[in-house]
Design an enzyme around this catalytic site. Structure first.
Site, PDB file in Angstrom:
ATOM      1  N   ARG A   1       0.828  -1.195   0.000  1.00 12.16           N
ATOM      2  CA  ARG A   1       0.000   0.000   0.000  1.00 12.16           C
ATOM      3  C   ARG A   1       0.868   1.252   0.000  1.00 12.16           C
ATOM      4  O   ARG A   1       1.891   1.292   0.668  1.00 12.16           O
ATOM      5  CB  ARG A   1      -0.895   0.029   1.239  1.00 12.16           C
ATOM      6  CG  ARG A   1      -2.163  -0.793   1.123  1.00 12.16           C
ATOM      7  CD  ARG A   1      -3.031  -0.637   2.350  1.00 12.16           C
ATOM      8  NE  ARG A   1      -2.399  -1.172   3.540  1.00 12.16           N
ATOM      9  CZ  ARG A   1      -1.817  -0.459   4.478  1.00 12.16           C
ATOM     10  NH1 ARG A   1      -1.799   0.858   4.403  1.00 12.16           N
ATOM     11  NH2 ARG A   1      -1.272  -1.035   5.519  1.00 12.16           N
TER      12      ARG A   1
ATOM     13  N   LYS B   1      -9.589  -1.938   1.967  1.00 10.50           N
ATOM     14  CA  LYS B   1      -9.271  -0.794   2.808  1.00 10.50           C
ATOM     15  C   LYS B   1     -10.040   0.462   2.356  1.00 10.50           C
ATOM     16  O   LYS B   1     -10.493   1.249   3.179  1.00 10.50           O
ATOM     17  CB  LYS B   1      -7.762  -0.550   2.827  1.00 10.50           C
ATOM     18  CG  LYS B   1      -6.978  -1.753   3.373  1.00 10.50           C
ATOM     19  CD  LYS B   1      -7.399  -2.072   4.781  1.00 10.50           C
ATOM     20  CE  LYS B   1      -7.121  -3.477   5.240  1.00 10.50           C
ATOM     21  NZ  LYS B   1      -5.781  -3.844   5.564  1.00 10.50           N
TER      22      LYS B   1
ATOM     23  N   HIS C   1     -10.498  -2.066  11.593  1.00 11.25           N
ATOM     24  CA  HIS C   1      -9.447  -2.964  11.086  1.00 11.25           C
ATOM     25  C   HIS C   1      -9.239  -4.087  12.113  1.00 11.25           C
ATOM     26  O   HIS C   1      -8.267  -4.083  12.857  1.00 11.25           O
ATOM     27  CB  HIS C   1      -8.163  -2.134  10.906  1.00 11.25           C
ATOM     28  CG  HIS C   1      -7.068  -2.822  10.165  1.00 11.25           C
ATOM     29  ND1 HIS C   1      -5.749  -2.434  10.268  1.00 11.25           N
ATOM     30  CD2 HIS C   1      -7.077  -3.858   9.296  1.00 11.25           C
ATOM     31  CE1 HIS C   1      -5.000  -3.201   9.501  1.00 11.25           C
ATOM     32  NE2 HIS C   1      -5.772  -4.070   8.907  1.00 11.25           N
TER      33      HIS C   1
ATOM     34  N   SER D   1      -1.291  -3.558  10.461  1.00 13.80           N
ATOM     35  CA  SER D   1      -0.967  -4.446   9.350  1.00 13.80           C
ATOM     36  C   SER D   1       0.261  -5.304   9.681  1.00 13.80           C
ATOM     37  O   SER D   1       1.240  -4.798  10.233  1.00 13.80           O
ATOM     38  CB  SER D   1      -0.686  -3.629   8.100  1.00 13.80           C
ATOM     39  OG  SER D   1      -1.814  -2.848   7.788  1.00 13.80           O
TER      40      SER D   1
ATOM     41  N   CYS E   1       0.672  -7.581  11.945  1.00 16.21           N
ATOM     42  CA  CYS E   1       0.936  -7.725  13.376  1.00 16.21           C
ATOM     43  C   CYS E   1       0.135  -8.863  13.998  1.00 16.21           C
ATOM     44  O   CYS E   1      -0.034  -8.912  15.222  1.00 16.21           O
ATOM     45  CB  CYS E   1       0.659  -6.418  14.110  1.00 16.21           C
ATOM     46  SG  CYS E   1       1.853  -5.143  13.717  1.00 16.21           S
TER      47      CYS E   1
ATOM     48  N   ASP F   1      -9.504  -9.502   9.023  1.00 17.93           N
ATOM     49  CA  ASP F   1      -8.945  -8.171   8.748  1.00 17.93           C
ATOM     50  C   ASP F   1      -9.897  -7.012   9.049  1.00 17.93           C
ATOM     51  O   ASP F   1      -9.452  -5.960   9.471  1.00 17.93           O
ATOM     52  CB  ASP F   1      -8.503  -8.093   7.283  1.00 17.93           C
ATOM     53  CG  ASP F   1      -7.503  -6.967   7.020  1.00 17.93           C
ATOM     54  OD1 ASP F   1      -6.501  -6.883   7.741  1.00 17.93           O
ATOM     55  OD2 ASP F   1      -7.738  -6.162   6.100  1.00 17.93           O
TER      56      ASP F   1
ATOM     57  N   ARG G   1       1.764 -12.248  -0.386  1.00 19.04           N
ATOM     58  CA  ARG G   1       0.482 -12.619   0.212  1.00 19.04           C
ATOM     59  C   ARG G   1      -0.197 -13.758  -0.517  1.00 19.04           C
ATOM     60  O   ARG G   1       0.114 -14.045  -1.672  1.00 19.04           O
ATOM     61  CB  ARG G   1      -0.449 -11.402   0.229  1.00 19.04           C
ATOM     62  CG  ARG G   1       0.101 -10.308   1.159  1.00 19.04           C
ATOM     63  CD  ARG G   1      -0.915  -9.297   1.548  1.00 19.04           C
ATOM     64  NE  ARG G   1      -0.345  -8.365   2.509  1.00 19.04           N
ATOM     65  CZ  ARG G   1      -0.839  -8.139   3.718  1.00 19.04           C
ATOM     66  NH1 ARG G   1      -1.930  -8.758   4.128  1.00 19.04           N
ATOM     67  NH2 ARG G   1      -0.259  -7.279   4.533  1.00 19.04           N
TER      68      ARG G   1
END
Ligand code: GTP
Ligand code: SPV
Ligand code: MN
Length: 656
Positions: free
Chosen positions: A117, A275, A295, A317, A319, A342, A437
């Site tokens: 991002r 997002k 989030h 993000s 974590c 998420d 990912r």
């Protein structure tokens, strides 16, 4: 930009914004003498279906097509057949390759300039700056999002998106965030020139014909996405991955519910339901309608007595949300089931209970670190129907990333995400990009919760905040009450990760794990959270703060994490049950000795004292840093309640 004369009753003399896309397409039509009729486009594609669209969607699609000038339009039906078609197109274009070791799995490698991002190029667009971001004070640079005026948006995008799809197909992706037809769900339509985005949206959202049926001629979030590489190309692609990193921009207009994203094909920049819609636009809708768009993961946990509770958790993000949401508990008798990994949309039901849905339909999860040891459930989930991006591949047709060293056959060779064949650890470079990912259907998760698609959502008993805190922050503490909990969320900090473009491992403020995703002024967001207390007469979820990432002086994690995090969840369940398992400390309620179940960890030499130690100097500095952050960044928009909670924390720390 601002429409002439029309003033609506509830905007107090302020003209409403007109659709940016409508305006841009009109300006484009006026500025060019070209024939912008759609006939030549739509004849090549799906004319019948374009005609079949309901007026609002059709207008949006036609305006987007006039503006972006694609050579064909494809309206997605969401079928398996169509998905295969898109995978074929990508394979032929060299964008993806099959991974024959698994079932219907694919590897995409992006241009290395397009891997995460881009927060610095992401903007919220409102007439009034203060609506979007608090005024930074004392000459500080604002760190709570980027604002742009409607006029500047027009200037920024007009040239970029005019004719940006020349020679490409424009796909029309109707999608629902949340189960189709649920009262908590919302609909978007994304037009995009990337088949990768279409295939990913098919996994990450409910997409296709059923959504158009549910939408009728209703309103939807308009999403325009382009990789920004019209044909013929001006320069060669890298990895056959079209993008324009230098000119990338991601913009959101809450008032007109429009998202325009240009130049990037990856992740949150391009899968606009995630997002951009579910958090940035979503949080502005939630504010208006009195709910929360966060989030957060959502999990269900059943204890050995068979009592089940649902927990939501906000970590920044990379974590640990996906890992916690899919955890395999190390304590016998516990069961964790996954609702989402998420994003959570949470709303009070008619009984005043806060209920959450996962608006997504898939997982876009961090690959590195995922293994049968750390997250066996994710490993099982991704064995079929998955698109992996920027991971390494093995010579036997499988995937590889950091953390899978023990799980690949000895005789295979590895090709890194950059295409280096015969990659080895000695190269000193990672095999997979740290933000590589997997994109995989949630329904495939072996522990998906039976209620994950319940249109009513699941009742939330506890909310967790957390982050990567190598120092000073205990494994778990509970907030004294809702207000204190909101302050704890506001004060969240974490080490930077590879999910965005930040460099190094600096500790960043990341309130509510939402810093990159706030759709409006963070001070107003805090006020909104505080207001939850007055919206129900039922007890609100209890709030906790967790830290799996405390380190010793040698830099090693002192808590085993992953499946052992169930021990922390167990303590949370005890607290939710009203058990007397806690004792007050300066920062919040800590577990009483022996209330944290440690059986089975006897041989691991876990230093519980260190895990819960509250160094006075550390916490004094922490309070000073948070105070500075609140003053500089939130300024006059900081609710008094939060400033007071911080003062109380300061006083308690004084006594440490
Ligand atoms: P986003 O998808 O970016 O929002 O990330 P996320 O919050 O879902 O993070 P995820 O669960 O994918 O974890 C990111 C990284 O943290 C992975 O490399 C994990 O292996 C690692 N991780 C997750 N949980 C733990 C934990 O309990 N302990 C340790 N040491 N590492 C963890
Ligand atoms: C995050 O960064 O929090 C993600 C990945 O979940 S992305 O979809 O790229 O935002
Ligand atoms: Mn995330």
């Amino acid at each position: 930009m601002v429409s002439s004369g029309l003033t609506s009753a509830n905007t107090v003399g302020c003209a409403q914004l007109t659709s940016v896309i409508t305006e841009a397409s009109q300006m484009f039509a006026e500025s060019t003498k070209k024939d912008l009729s759609l006939e030549k486009i739509s004849l090549k594609a799906f004319q019948g279906m374009l005609v079949g669209l309901k007026p609002k969607v059709r207008k949006f699609v036609e305006e987007s097509a006039r503006l972006c000038q694609p050579s064909a339009i494809h309206i997605c039906d969401g079928s398996d057949r169509e998905m295969r078609h898109h995978l074929n197109i990508m394979q032929q274009a060299g964008m993806i390759e099959p991974l024959p070791k698994y079932n219907n799995c694919w590897l995409a490698r992006t241009d290395p300039g397009d891997v995460a991002r881009v927060e610095s190029k992401t903007f919220m667009v409102t007439k009034d700056r203060r609506e979007t971001i608090p005024l930074p004070k004392d000459g500080a640079k604002g760190l709570l999002g980027n604002w742009m005026s409607p006029d500047d948006l027009t200037k920024a995008i007009q040239i970029k998106i005019s004719s940006c799809m020349t020679g490409r197909t424009m796909y029309v992706v109707p999608y629902s965030m949340g189960p189709v037809g649920s009262p908590l769900s919302k609909i978007g339509v994304e037009v995009t020139d990337s088949p990768y985005v279409v295939a990913s949206m098919r996994t990450m959202t409910r997409m296709g014909e059923s959504v158009l049926d549910a939408l009728g001629d209703g309103d939807f979030v308009k999403c325009l996405h382009s990789v920004g590489c019209p044909l013929p190309l001006k320069k060669n692609l890298v990895n056959n991955w079209p993008c324009d990193p230098e000119r990338t921009i991601v913009t959101h207009v809450p008032e007109t519910k429009e998202i325009i994203s240009f130049g990037s094909g990856y992740g949150g920049n391009s899968l606009l339901g995630k997002k951009c819609f579910a958090l940035r636009i979503g949080s502005t809708i939630a504010k208006k309608e009195g709910w929360l768009a966060e989030h957060m993961l959502i999990l269900g946990i059943t204890n050995p007595k068979g009592v089940k509770k649902y927990i939501a958790a906000a970590f920044p993000s990379a974590c640990g949300k996906t890992n916690l949401a899919m955890m395999t508990p190390s304590l016998p008798g516990y069961k964790v089931e996954c609702v989402g990994d998420d994003i959570a949309w949470m709303k009070f039901d008619e009984d005043g209970i806060l209920r959450a849905i996962n608006p997504e339909n898939g997982f876009f999860g961090v690959a590195p670190g995922t293994s049968t040891h750390t997250n066996p459930v994710a490993m099982k989930t991704v064995l079929s129907n998955t698109i992996f991006t920027n991971v390494a591949k093995t010579s036997d047709g499988g995937v590889f990333w950091e953390g899978l060293e023990k799980e690949i056959p000895n005789n295979v060779t590895i090709t890194s995400w950059l295409g280096e064949t015969d990659w080895s650890k000695e190269s000193g470079k990672p095999a997979a990009h740290p933000n590589s990912r997997f994109c995989t259907p949630a329904g495939q998760c072996p522990i998906i919760d039976p209620a994950w698609e319940d249109p009513k959502g699941v009742p939330i008993s506890a909310i967790l905040f957390g982050g990567r805190r190598p120092e000073g922050v205990p494994l778990i503490y509970e907030a004294f009450n809702w207000r204190h909990g909101v302050m704890v969320g506001a004060a969240m900090r974490s080490e930077a990760t590879a999910a965005a473009e930040h460099k190094g491992k600096v500790i960043m403020h990341d309130p509510f794990a939402m810093r990159p995703f706030f759709g409006y002024n963070f001070g107003h967001y805090l006020q909104h959270w505080l207001s939850m207390e007055h919206r129900t007469d039922k007890p609100l979820p209890q709030i906790f703060h967790v830290n799996w990432f405390r380190k010793d002086e040698k830099g090693r994690f002192i808590w085993p994490g992953f499946g052992d995090n169930v021990r922390v969840l167990d303590w949370i369940l005890q607290r939710v049950d009203g058990n007397d398992a806690g004792e007050e400390s300066a920062v919040g309620i800590l577990p009483r000795p022996s209330s944290l179940k440690m059986d089975g960890l006897e041989n691991q030499n876990i230093d519980l004292d260190e895990l819960f130690r509250l160094p006075k100097d550390f916490w004094q500095q922490e309070v000073r840093d948070i105070e500075k952050y609140f003053t500089e960044q939130v300024g006059d928009d900081l609710p008094n309640e939060i400033a007071e909670e911080l003062k109380k924390l300061d006083k308690r720390i004084e006594k440490l």
